[in-house]
Design a protein around this motif. Structure first.
Motif, PDB file in Angstrom:
ATOM      1  N   TYR A 178       0.623  -1.403   0.084  1.00 29.29           N
ATOM      2  CA  TYR A 178       0.284  -0.018  -0.203  1.00 29.29           C
ATOM      3  C   TYR A 178       1.004   1.187   0.116  1.00 29.29           C
ATOM      4  O   TYR A 178       0.849   2.028  -0.493  1.00 29.29           O
ATOM      5  CB  TYR A 178      -1.159   0.051   1.200  1.00 29.29           C
ATOM      6  N   ASP A 179       1.802   1.109   0.655  1.00 32.41           N
ATOM      7  CA  ASP A 179       2.822   2.468   1.109  1.00 32.41           C
ATOM      8  C   ASP A 179       3.727   2.628  -0.741  1.00 32.41           C
ATOM      9  O   ASP A 179       3.526   4.146  -1.683  1.00 32.41           O
ATOM     10  CB  ASP A 179       4.061   2.196   1.302  1.00 32.41           C
ATOM     11  N   LEU A 180       3.734   1.257  -1.359  1.00 28.14           N
ATOM     12  CA  LEU A 180       4.155   1.837  -2.352  1.00 28.14           C
ATOM     13  C   LEU A 180       2.832   2.186  -3.487  1.00 28.14           C
ATOM     14  O   LEU A 180       3.300   3.113  -4.703  1.00 28.14           O
ATOM     15  CB  LEU A 180       4.526   0.046  -2.984  1.00 28.14           C
ATOM     16  N   LEU A 181       1.890   1.993  -3.463  1.00 32.81           N
ATOM     17  CA  LEU A 181       0.480   2.049  -4.410  1.00 32.81           C
ATOM     18  C   LEU A 181       0.996   3.523  -4.254  1.00 32.81           C
ATOM     19  O   LEU A 181       0.820   4.735  -4.980  1.00 32.81           O
ATOM     20  CB  LEU A 181      -0.736   1.492  -4.197  1.00 32.81           C
ATOM     21  N   GLU A 182       0.566   4.288  -2.337  1.00 28.89           N
ATOM     22  CA  GLU A 182       0.611   5.808  -2.166  1.00 28.89           C
ATOM     23  C   GLU A 182       2.235   6.847  -2.990  1.00 28.89           C
ATOM     24  O   GLU A 182       1.742   7.465  -3.157  1.00 28.89           O
ATOM     25  CB  GLU A 182       0.388   6.210  -0.829  1.00 28.89           C
ATOM     26  N   GLY A 183       2.799   5.584  -2.659  1.00 24.41           N
ATOM     27  CA  GLY A 183       4.095   6.841  -3.758  1.00 24.41           C
ATOM     28  C   GLY A 183       4.120   7.069  -5.162  1.00 24.41           C
ATOM     29  O   GLY A 183       4.741   7.915  -6.126  1.00 24.41           O
ATOM     30  N   LEU A 184       2.774   6.016  -6.001  1.00 30.89           N
ATOM     31  CA  LEU A 184       2.480   6.388  -7.372  1.00 30.89           C
ATOM     32  C   LEU A 184       1.635   7.569  -7.048  1.00 30.89           C
ATOM     33  O   LEU A 184       0.660   7.923  -8.665  1.00 30.89           O
ATOM     34  CB  LEU A 184       2.191   4.609  -7.458  1.00 30.89           C
ATOM     35  N   ARG A 185       0.595   7.749  -5.943  1.00 30.76           N
ATOM     36  CA  ARG A 185      -0.559   8.226  -6.503  1.00 30.76           C
ATOM     37  C   ARG A 185       0.219   9.884  -6.935  1.00 30.76           C
ATOM     38  O   ARG A 185       0.274  10.330  -6.458  1.00 30.76           O
ATOM     39  CB  ARG A 185      -0.929   8.495  -4.636  1.00 30.76           C
ATOM     40  N   GLY A 186      -0.797  10.030  -7.383  1.00 24.91           N
ATOM     41  CA  GLY A 186      -0.684  11.389  -8.441  1.00 24.91           C
ATOM     42  C   GLY A 186       0.167  10.941 -10.180  1.00 24.91           C
ATOM     43  O   GLY A 186      -0.171  12.129 -10.897  1.00 24.91           O
ATOM     44  N   ARG A 187       0.723  10.393  -9.509  1.00 27.24           N
ATOM     45  CA  ARG A 187       1.742   9.867 -10.939  1.00 27.24           C
ATOM     46  C   ARG A 187       1.252   9.177 -12.152  1.00 27.24           C
ATOM     47  O   ARG A 187       1.544   9.641 -13.102  1.00 27.24           O
ATOM     48  CB  ARG A 187       3.080   8.728 -11.068  1.00 27.24           C
ATOM     49  N   MET A 188       0.226   8.631 -11.857  1.00 26.92           N
ATOM     50  CA  MET A 188      -0.801   7.412 -12.716  1.00 26.92           C
ATOM     51  C   MET A 188      -2.250   7.558 -12.091  1.00 26.92           C
ATOM     52  O   MET A 188      -2.032   7.798 -11.121  1.00 26.92           O
ATOM     53  CB  MET A 188      -0.772   6.773 -13.009  1.00 26.92           C
ATOM     54  N   THR A 189      -3.255   7.904 -12.352  1.00 24.44           N
ATOM     55  CA  THR A 189      -5.034   7.461 -12.056  1.00 24.44           C
ATOM     56  C   THR A 189      -5.111   5.644 -12.392  1.00 24.44           C
ATOM     57  O   THR A 189      -4.012   5.072 -12.548  1.00 24.44           O
ATOM     58  CB  THR A 189      -5.539   7.777 -13.443  1.00 24.44           C
ATOM     59  N   ILE A 190      -5.080   5.679 -11.066  1.00 20.86           N
ATOM     60  CA  ILE A 190      -5.309   4.539  -9.854  1.00 20.86           C
ATOM     61  C   ILE A 190      -6.385   3.727 -10.454  1.00 20.86           C
ATOM     62  O   ILE A 190      -7.409   4.274  -9.152  1.00 20.86           O
ATOM     63  CB  ILE A 190      -4.260   4.554  -9.035  1.00 20.86           C
ATOM     64  N   MET A 191      -6.557   2.758 -10.506  1.00 26.50           N
ATOM     65  CA  MET A 191      -7.964   1.912  -9.805  1.00 26.50           C
ATOM     66  C   MET A 191      -7.831   0.638  -9.192  1.00 26.50           C
ATOM     67  O   MET A 191      -8.070  -0.393  -9.461  1.00 26.50           O
ATOM     68  CB  MET A 191      -8.610   1.538 -10.873  1.00 26.50           C
ATOM     69  N   LEU A 192      -7.807   0.772  -7.715  1.00 28.00           N
ATOM     70  CA  LEU A 192      -7.403  -0.404  -7.160  1.00 28.00           C
ATOM     71  C   LEU A 192      -8.914  -1.747  -6.647  1.00 28.00           C
ATOM     72  O   LEU A 192     -10.033  -0.649  -6.112  1.00 28.00           O
ATOM     73  CB  LEU A 192      -6.546   0.479  -5.567  1.00 28.00           C
ATOM     74  N   VAL A 193      -8.811  -2.706  -6.419  1.00 26.74           N
ATOM     75  CA  VAL A 193      -9.830  -3.611  -6.161  1.00 26.74           C
ATOM     76  C   VAL A 193      -9.581  -4.031  -5.080  1.00 26.74           C
ATOM     77  O   VAL A 193      -8.415  -4.295  -5.059  1.00 26.74           O
ATOM     78  CB  VAL A 193     -10.295  -4.718  -7.132  1.00 26.74           C
ATOM     79  N   SER A 194      -9.760  -3.942  -3.258  1.00 28.41           N
ATOM     80  CA  SER A 194      -9.451  -4.894  -2.888  1.00 28.41           C
ATOM     81  C   SER A 194     -10.198  -5.045  -1.618  1.00 28.41           C
ATOM     82  O   SER A 194     -11.383  -4.272  -1.482  1.00 28.41           O
ATOM     83  CB  SER A 194      -8.402  -3.667  -2.236  1.00 28.41           C
ATOM     84  N   HIS A 195     -10.106  -5.769  -0.676  1.00 28.38           N
ATOM     85  CA  HIS A 195     -10.757  -5.892   0.675  1.00 28.38           C
ATOM     86  C   HIS A 195     -10.349  -5.497   1.694  1.00 28.38           C
ATOM     87  O   HIS A 195     -10.928  -5.436   2.613  1.00 28.38           O
ATOM     88  CB  HIS A 195     -10.941  -7.671   0.539  1.00 28.38           C
ATOM     89  N   ASP A 196      -9.638  -4.697   1.544  1.00 28.55           N
ATOM     90  CA  ASP A 196      -8.889  -3.959   2.541  1.00 28.55           C
ATOM     91  C   ASP A 196      -9.888  -2.763   2.548  1.00 28.55           C
ATOM     92  O   ASP A 196      -9.216  -2.409   3.014  1.00 28.55           O
ATOM     93  CB  ASP A 196      -7.438  -3.875   2.268  1.00 28.55           C
ATOM     94  N   THR A 197     -10.353  -2.185   3.242  1.00 34.08           N
ATOM     95  CA  THR A 197     -11.734  -1.569   3.832  1.00 34.08           C
ATOM     96  C   THR A 197     -11.009  -0.491   4.373  1.00 34.08           C
ATOM     97  O   THR A 197     -11.178   0.784   4.492  1.00 34.08           O
ATOM     98  CB  THR A 197     -12.749  -1.341   3.598  1.00 34.08           C
ATOM     99  N   GLY A 198     -10.238  -0.846   5.331  1.00 37.17           N
ATOM    100  CA  GLY A 198      -9.789   0.224   6.220  1.00 37.17           C
ATOM    101  C   GLY A 198      -8.685   0.673   5.419  1.00 37.17           C
ATOM    102  O   GLY A 198      -8.536   1.525   6.053  1.00 37.17           O
ATOM    103  N   ALA A 199      -8.255  -0.376   5.080  1.00 38.44           N
ATOM    104  CA  ALA A 199      -6.504   0.306   4.155  1.00 38.44           C
ATOM    105  C   ALA A 199      -6.974   1.313   3.176  1.00 38.44           C
ATOM    106  O   ALA A 199      -6.382   2.279   3.131  1.00 38.44           O
ATOM    107  CB  ALA A 199      -6.111  -1.143   4.236  1.00 38.44           C
ATOM    108  N   ILE A 200      -7.698   0.880   2.334  1.00 38.05           N
ATOM    109  CA  ILE A 200      -7.868   2.093   1.894  1.00 38.05           C
ATOM    110  C   ILE A 200      -8.896   3.016   2.138  1.00 38.05           C
ATOM    111  O   ILE A 200      -8.191   3.828   1.129  1.00 38.05           O
ATOM    112  CB  ILE A 200      -9.295   0.621   0.555  1.00 38.05           C
TER     113      ILE A 200
END
Lengths: 252, 273
Positions: A178-200
């Protein structure tokens, strides 16, 4: 108004005589980080497969970068939920990631120095540099997921689709993904399917709740406490994890 | 003794045929093994018997009959399995039996005796005529060139077909291309081990090579060497003991396979994996 990256309108998908998606209308804009949550069988993966052009909707239209799905493959990165591959397949991490450059290559065009450099960068981003020569069959669940993310990143996507990238990963690794994905935020559009509602809920800009039909929630970068429970109409922790959802932080 | 063997033209032809077929079977066999389409390959090979019958009936070189029929089998099995609501093994089984049946009917319709029928079924590397050798060489060149030109696409569809599609690769077309290459490899190998036993030489060297390879090209190179080794050892043993060459080659390959598996098994249990 800006042209949406992904525009779904009146989407209906019928599989095996059952409506998996119905009346789904969704616009994803550049720079969005959308979390898609919902119960199993709620159509999350189906939606991603439609956007990728792997599945044709029964009704409705999808536009990806203004084109029909599948047409702009060079601009879309995809991280599948699980890779069904032969553990004995003779390929190392580097070779797997290099395949992500395929979308940027024409027929008969060979991988070149530029592709190798992109692979180096993607391995660096995902922290896989030290194990780049390891056989893919020998990777742990978390390492394999990182390799799949690297494979998606190496094609320089403008839209990144991830299907439960943390489904088969232990808790420590989850946070780091998730930290890795957070680092990508803003650099590209991201659609993330997840069960981790809390983390999401703590990381995304918008949450889409998918259970055949769609509820969209875009009150900013965080959700008020209890929102997810309300959306599901039943306690979120009953879906998958036997732990309560941590209270969503506000203001971060 | 080597000098003595090489002084015979049929021996030189046999060794050349072994070398050429090993290249095709090392490259294509590796795809067959990693993509797990051994049974499809067996189906294509057996369906090809229809082509041999067709060749006899038309009065042409049976190998010329095998080329179109095996290609047709490859496309038919591939498309039925992909597009129709037929499970792949049903499609394979149907083609397999129908191809053999067509072959039997055509041979029955052909007046007189079908010469060398046995050698097409079970191979006879000692009787490869020069014309067939040239044809094998040409097909080999086509197979190697195609596999080389499309290596990144073939690798992608073998490893992860869905991702290949998402990346814009027409994966069904490349899958059919791969099956067509298998069909041509079958033609190359008919003379060496016969259509009944093609499947063993297509899978065994590659299966052994996979245990010792870290990349697909390395696997192909090792599989080629192993295939050549099995062919030459089999040829030599059949010469020494006056045995059927195709069957001897297959038994050498099978023995090597068992040995490698046993060695891996004992090592695996020693490490308690």
């Amino acid at each position: 108004m800006k042209e949406p990256v992904v525009a779904c309108e009146g989407l209906r998908v019928r599989l095996g005589g059952v409506d998996v998606l119905r009346g789904l209308t969704l616009s994803v804009f550049e720079g969005d980080f959308i979390g898609i949550v919902g119960p199993n069988g709620g159509g999350k993966t189906t939606l991603l497969r439609c956007i990728l052009g792997l599945l044709r909707p029964t009704e409705g239209t999808i536009r990806v970068f203004g084109d029909p799905p599948g047409a702009s493959f060079g601009r879309v990165g995809y991280v599948p939920q699980r890779l069904f591959f032969d553990r004995d397949f003779p390929i190392d991490v580097e070779g797997l990631v290099l395949m992500g450059r395929l979308s940027r290559k024409r027929l008969l065009q060979r991988y070149g120095r530029d592709d190798r450099r992109k692979v180096d960068m993607a391995l660096e981003t995902t922290g896989l540099g030290p194990i780049r020569r390891r056989q893919v069959g020998a990777l742990s669940g978390g390492e394999l997921q990182r390799a799949l993310i690297a494979r998606a990143l190496v094609g320089d996507p403008e839209l990144l689709l991830l299907d439960e990238p943390t489904a088969s990963v232990d808790p420590d690794m989850k946070t780091s993904i998730y930290d890795l994905l957070e680092g990508l935020r803003g650099r590209m559009t991201i659609m993330l399917v997840s069960h981790d509602t809390g983390a999401i809920s703590r990381r995304v800009t918008r949450v889409a709740c998918l259970n055949c039909t769609l509820d969209m929630h875009e009150e900013g970068s965080s959700l008020p406490h209890g929102t997810l429970d309300d959306l599901y109409r039943y306690p979120v922790d009953a879906i998958r994890h036997n732990q309560p959802v941590p209270p969503a932080r506000t203001g971060d | 003794m080597v000098h003595e063997i090489l002084s015979y033209e049929f021996m030189r032809n046999a060794l050349l045929a072994a070398l050429l077929s090993s290249v095709a079977c090392g490259i294509i066999g590796s795809y067959v093994v990693v993509r797990r389409i051994g049974f499809i390959s067996g189906g294509i090979a057996h369906t090809a018997f229809g082509g041999i019958g067709l060749g006899y009936w038309l009065g042409v070189n049976p190998l010329l009959g095998v080329i179109p029929v095996s290609l047709l089998a490859a496309l038919g099995i591939g498309l039925l399995g992909k597009k129709a609501k037929v499970s792949e093994d049903t499609a394979i089984g149907t083609f397999w039996a129908a191809g053999m049946a067509v072959g039997v009917i055509f041979i029955g319709l052909t007046p007189g005796y079908a010469p060398n029928l046995f050698s097409y079924l079970f191979g006879n590397i000692l009787t490869v005529p020069s014309f067939d050798l040239w044809m094998i060489f040409l097909l080999d060149a086509v197979i190697v060139a195609t596999a080389f030109l499309f290596q990144k696409e073939l690798l992608a569809i073998s490893f992860d077909e869905e991702y290949a599609s998402v990346s814009g690769v027409p994966s069904t077309a490349f899958y059919l291309l791969l099956l067509s290459l298998i069909a041509l490899t079958v033609v190359v190998m008919v003379r060496v081990v016969g259509i009944v036993m093609v499947i063993a030489l297509l899978t065994v060297p590659a299966a052994i090579a996979r245990r010792f390879s870290r990349s697909l090209p390395a696997m192909m190179a090792l599989a080629t060497v192993l295939s050549l080794l099995f062919s030459v050892i089999g040829l030599w043993l059949s010469y020494l003991f006056n045995l059927a060459s195709g069957a001897t080659i297959i038994l050498v390959a099978a023995a090597a396979f068992l040995l490698v598996q046993l060695a891996g098994f004992t090592r695996g249990s020693a490490a308690e994996r």
